[in-house]
Design an enzyme around this catalytic site. Structure first.
Site, PDB file in Angstrom:
ATOM      1  CD  GLU A  22     -27.232  53.924   9.685  1.00 22.22           C
ATOM      2  OE1 GLU A  22     -27.203  54.664  10.695  1.00 22.22           O
ATOM      3  OE2 GLU A  22     -27.026  54.345   8.532  1.00 22.22           O
TER       4      GLU A  22
ATOM      5  CD  GLU B  81     -29.998  55.137   6.042  1.00 24.59           C
ATOM      6  OE1 GLU B  81     -29.067  55.959   6.266  1.00 24.59           O
ATOM      7  OE2 GLU B  81     -30.780  54.740   6.914  1.00 24.59           O
TER       8      GLU B  81
END
Length: 389
Positions: A179, A288
């Site tokens: 991320e 995710e």
């Protein structure tokens, strides 16, 4: 000729499946990044940390259940760069060998003992030197205006060293970073390219997965004007053409995975990134995603898993999250209520069923493909699929 059950299973595992698009399916293992958070944002908190006390990587019994009973073949295993490359060394090719050995034991258990696949996951948000208030603390890697920041070359060096150490394990997938966010997309591309270059220079042929900017959110892939991930990620050059895209996508109001209610349907919000992947002939993992055990979330989760299965640009996924150190806390989608995690055997704070019982088993488990890849190298093209014997 009469075949035994084992022989029939072995034969079935060799059969190709023309309809397969999802080759790899499983869960993210989150606990290796634990133990550093500080309520006062104090740098250095929890470093290096005590393995097995402050953090861990996997529970072997949990992996056993996921592979043997749930037939999952993919695990994304988080670690911290500040533990692998202590601040006294700096980011680069010099590792804390004790820490690396613990991590390698976890990866070897998944890939060699259980014959599944593992994604290496530096859970650092493209930052290094202070994880005390992740995801916002630490210096952005490659930021030349920050004297404390690690360099792009150092990021390439750490990946070159990791690649060299895992090059002989074809079941290891290199997830370049968790991320990245709030940084120039040009710098993100430079860092990712340095990592790819370091990996291929090491001789490793392993599959690489590369994240976008803005938390690598699929819903925002084409948003942000000139900074949009869609304007940059297709420019990565891999001489082996074995790099896929790493996407995250949650279903709650702000795509954070923090809320109980699901309001953001994946089919709608992934349409633009799916079209982008098709345009550039790229494949992707969604490493995710998650939702709570509410009726609306379970419906949306089921629809999302169907969406990935029905669009052949998606070749793998890992749900967020399992891990041995979550206890009764929830890694996803509960407005901080303690419903437990996706870790097999975990419980909610009231002693009741965990998200493993209420989300994984009834919602995600039926969507784990009956045939997955169990042997051969992980690649953007997948491989022969079959049932887990």
């Amino acid at each position: 000729m009469k075949f035994t059950g084992a022989a029939l299973c072995a034969a079935a595992a060799l059969l190709p499946s023309a309809s397969a698009t999802i080759y790899y399916a499983g869960v993210a293992e989150s606990s290796g990044e634990f133990g550093v958070w500080s309520a006062t944002s104090t740098p250095g908190t929890g470093l290096p940390g005590r393995f097995g006390v402050d953090y861990s990587f996997i529970s072997t019994s949990g992996i056993d259940v996921m592979v043997d009973q749930n037939k999952a073949n993919l695990f994304r295993v988080a670690f911290l760069l500040e533990r692998m490359c202590p601040l006294s060394y700096g980011l680069g090719a010099k590792f804390n060998e004790t820490h690396f050995d613990y991590y390698k034991q976890a990866i070897d258990y998944i890939t060699k003992t259980k014959k599944a696949y593992a994604i290496l996951d530096p859970h650092n948000y493209m930052r290094y030197n202070d994880p005390s208030s992740q995801p916002f603390s630490g210096s952005v890697i490659g930021n030349t205006t920050d004297p404390k920041a690690a360099t792009t070359a150092q990021f390439g060096a750490v990946w070159g060293e990791l690649a060299k150490r895992f090059a002989d394990n074809e079941k290891v997938i290199f997830g370049l970073m968790n991320e990245p966010h709030d940084m120039p997309s040009s710098l993100l591309l430079a860092n990712l390219q340095a990592a790819v270059d370091g990996i291929r220079k090491s001789g490793a042929k392993n599959l690489i997965i590369a994240p976008g900017n803005s938390w690598t959110g699929g819903h925002s892939w084409t948003q942000g004007g000139s900074e949009a991930s869609s304007n940059w990620l297709y420019k990565i050059v891999d001489p082996l053409n074995n790099t896929a895209i790493d996407i995250h996508e949650y279903l709650d109001q702000d795509y954070s995975g923090g809320h109980l209610a699901c309001t953001q349907p994946a089919a709608t919000n992934l349409a633009a990134v799916t079209a982008w992947l098709e345009e550039h002939n790229l494949k992707a993992f969604i490493t995710e995603f998650g939702g709570s055990n509410t009726t609306n979330c379970t419906t949306m989760l089921s629809d999302m898993l169907d969406y990935m299965a029905n669009n052949d640009v998606y070749i793998g996924w890992t749900a967020w999250a399992a891990g041995p150190f979550w206890g009764t806390a929830s890694p996803c989608c509960t407005d901080s209520a303690q419903f437990g995690s996706l870790e097999p055997g975990s419980k909610a704070a009231n002693g009741g069923p965990s998200l493993y019982d209420t989300v994984w088993l009834p919602v995600i488990q039926p969507k784990v493909p009956k045939q997955l890849q169990w042997s051969g190298p992980a690649t953007v093209s997948g491989g022969k699929v079959g049932k887990k014997c």
